[in-house]
Design an enzyme around this catalytic site. Structure first.
Site, PDB file in Angstrom:
ATOM      1  CG  ASN A  20      37.750  32.095  50.979  1.00 15.47           C
ATOM      2  OD1 ASN A  20      38.940  32.142  51.280  1.00 15.47           O
ATOM      3  ND2 ASN A  20      37.338  31.818  49.755  1.00 15.47           N
ATOM      4  CB  THR A  44      45.485  42.198  48.794  1.00 12.13           C
ATOM      5  OG1 THR A  44      44.437  42.963  49.398  1.00 12.13           O
ATOM      6  CG2 THR A  44      46.516  41.855  49.853  1.00 12.13           C
ATOM      7  CD  GLU A  98      42.465  31.217  44.267  1.00 12.69           C
ATOM      8  OE1 GLU A  98      41.695  32.078  43.789  1.00 12.69           O
ATOM      9  OE2 GLU A  98      42.233  30.589  45.299  1.00 12.69           O
ATOM     10  CB  CYS A 120      38.545  32.568  44.736  1.00 10.12           C
ATOM     11  SG  CYS A 120      39.332  33.393  46.134  1.00 10.12           S
ATOM     12  CD  GLU A 154      36.110  37.757  43.836  1.00 11.29           C
ATOM     13  OE1 GLU A 154      36.195  36.518  43.810  1.00 11.29           O
ATOM     14  OE2 GLU A 154      37.067  38.499  44.121  1.00 11.29           O
ATOM     15  CD  GLU A 190      48.821  27.123  45.851  1.00  9.43           C
ATOM     16  OE1 GLU A 190      49.472  26.068  46.028  1.00  9.43           O
ATOM     17  OE2 GLU A 190      49.048  28.174  46.471  1.00  9.43           O
TER      18      GLU A 190
END
Length: 504
Positions: free
Chosen positions: A170, A250, A268, A302, A402, A479
């Site tokens: 994305n 994942t 994340e 996200c 989501e 991050e």
């Protein structure tokens, strides 16, 4: 930025369906290489649904070569550079990203489906990320610890070693920069595996790193599928740290793959982020922010503000304003700069449509959108209308899961306790937004909402200097900001007795 150069690149892409000179091989130890098994893949322009380039489809053998190159580079010229010298290299990378920015943006738009305007913003953000960590290289220092006059104690930040970066589709270049820049700033080496849907700008970034003077082997990129290349990278015993951005399932696989080697992780993962709108907010500003929070990049973020949690006394007027503006949004191929671009892939489009179709079948009010569509100029591509699902219950599938698309889900509350309960009512805890003129209530809510980052009166506020990451099923680790440097460092403590007792 040269408008004529950008126009020429857009014209070439729109006329030919591609750009000349696109990278098509892995970047390993400073060399552009084909896959050892000879495998190739296509990358598809979501705005047309047609392939526009091919690239190397790597597997474990290519990962082995990349990790070996990264391991060797740890003890080569890279290790001898001072932090200030590393900083100058990162600053040069930032400069080159800007100078190649037009081409990077056009490629990003073709590869991901996002609008050219969004892609240009992403390239600017990637450059700013390298610039930020360039300035941090020689400021990432340890501490002295007071043990008394007979002792000297201090800590040292050392590079963790070879870092693996699994990059999502994305935000291909932005996410690559977000992980690679602090890893390099800390003195680590890199093996990156971009998503198979969007491989090109990561390869271009690796070329830029070499052009800037980064020693061969310090930054390597292997392309291919998650199953063939990504899994091999995660499970490689020569990797010391993994940064993964992607889905919860994942992410669980990544954790399990890393466990036998006790490899460090930053994850994340997904989000179902609430935007809590109180009755005293600036209505116009809140409406604009809610729209941007869910429809930027076609909702494929996200941290998208995918749930509107709103005071029921202003719900009707607020949603009516949203419906009017969302219904007026233009869709089309990203290079024409519409309000919203394509969804990244056909399977993902089908996933989004499935959520809305099931909601409609349950009797959920679909206030606008709710249909697949195509580029109005060509009839091609994978597009989904900006959609609003209204008055959803806390246990509704569309609230709890989501969707990762341009679908806003609306919930209402009567008091702050109910607002907090709704905001915290999913398994995710990535970000949250709050809109109110009452700063006391804003900061009370910020403390009570379980999220890694809270935006007050501006969604997506902050930038590279503000740490980013989630709680609960949204992952762990951070991050961005100086916190990211700690992720790519291992702390060594040294304690010495410096005054020996007198001999008897």
């Amino acid at each position: 930025m040269s408008h004529s150069s950008l126009s020429a690149l857009v014209q070439e892409a729109r006329t030919t369906g591609t750009l000349s000179g696109l990278p098509d091989g892995h970047l390993i130890n400073g060399l552009r290489l084909p896959s050892q098994n000879g495998g190739r893949m296509e990358t598809i322009d979501p705005g047309t649904g047609k392939a526009f380039a091919t690239f190397a489809a790597g597997d474990a053998a290519d990962i082995d070569a990349a990790v070996a190159a990264a391991q060797a580079a740890l003890t080569g010229p890279w290790r001898a550079l001072t932090p200030a010298q590393r900083g100058r290299l990162l600053l040069q990378i930032a400069t080159l990203i800007r100078s190649h920015g037009e081409r990077l943006a056009v490629v990003e738009s073709l590869d991901s489906g996002k609008t050219l305007t969004e892609a240009l913003g992403d390239i600017a953000g990637a450059a700013a990320t390298f610039e930020y960590y360039a300035g941090a290289c020689d400021k990432h220092h340890g501490d002295s610890i007071p043990l008394g006059e007979n002792y000297l104690a201090y800590t040292i930040n050392e590079p963790v070693g070879v870092t693996a970066h699994i990059i999502p589709w994305n935000y291909p270049l932005s996410s690559a920069a977000r992980g690679i820049a602090p890893a390099l700033a800390a003195g680590c080496t890199v093996v990156a595996k971009p998503a198979e849907q969007t491989p090109l700008t990561a390869l271009m970034l690796a070329d830029i790193c070499l052009e800037a003077g980064l020693p061969p082997g310090v930054c390597n990129v292997v392309t291919g599928t998650g199953r063939q290349a990504g899994a091999a990278l995660v499970r490689h015993p020569g990797v010391h740290h993994i940064s993964f951005t992607g889905s919860v399932p994942t992410g669980i696989d990544v954790m399990q793959g890393a466990a036998p080697n006790v490899t460090r992780l930053v994850l994340e993962l997904g989000g179902k982020s609430p935007v809590v709108v109180l009755a005293d907010c600036d209505i116009d500003a809140a409406v604009s922010n809610v729209l941007g929070g869910i429809y930027e990049n076609a909702g494929q973020i996200c941290s998208a503000g995918s749930r509107l949690v709103i005071d029921r006394t202003i719900h009707a007027d607020f949603v009516e304003r949203l419906v009017k503006r969302a219904s007026a949004m233009t869709l089309g191929h990203g290079l024409r700069r519409p309000d919203m671009g394509a969804v990244n892939s056909l399977p993902h489009l089908e996933k989004i449509a499935g959520y809305v179709e099931r909601a409609r079948a349950r009797g959920v009010s679909v206030r606008c959108g709710g249909q697949r569509t195509s580029d109005p100029e060509t009839g091609q591509g994978w597009f989904y209308q900006p959609t609003i699902l209204d008055q959803l219950t806390p246990d509704d599938e569309a609230i709890r899961e989501e969707i990762f698309g341009p679908v806003l889900c609306v919930q209402t509350f009567s008091d702050l306790d109910e607002a907090v309960a709704l905001a915290n009512g999913t398994d995710f805890g990535l970000v949250a937004g709050i809109f109110t003129r009452d700063f006391s209530r804003a900061h009370q809510l910020a403390r009570r909402i379980d999220a890694g980052q809270v935006y007050i009166n501006e969604y997506f506020a902050g930038g590279v200097s503000v740490p980013f990451g989630g709680n609960r099923k949204s992952g762990f680790g951070r991050e961005k900001g100086l916190e990211a440097l700690r992720s790519y460092s291992k702390l060594k403590s040294v304690a010495a007795r410096i005054s020996c007792p007198e001999p008897p």
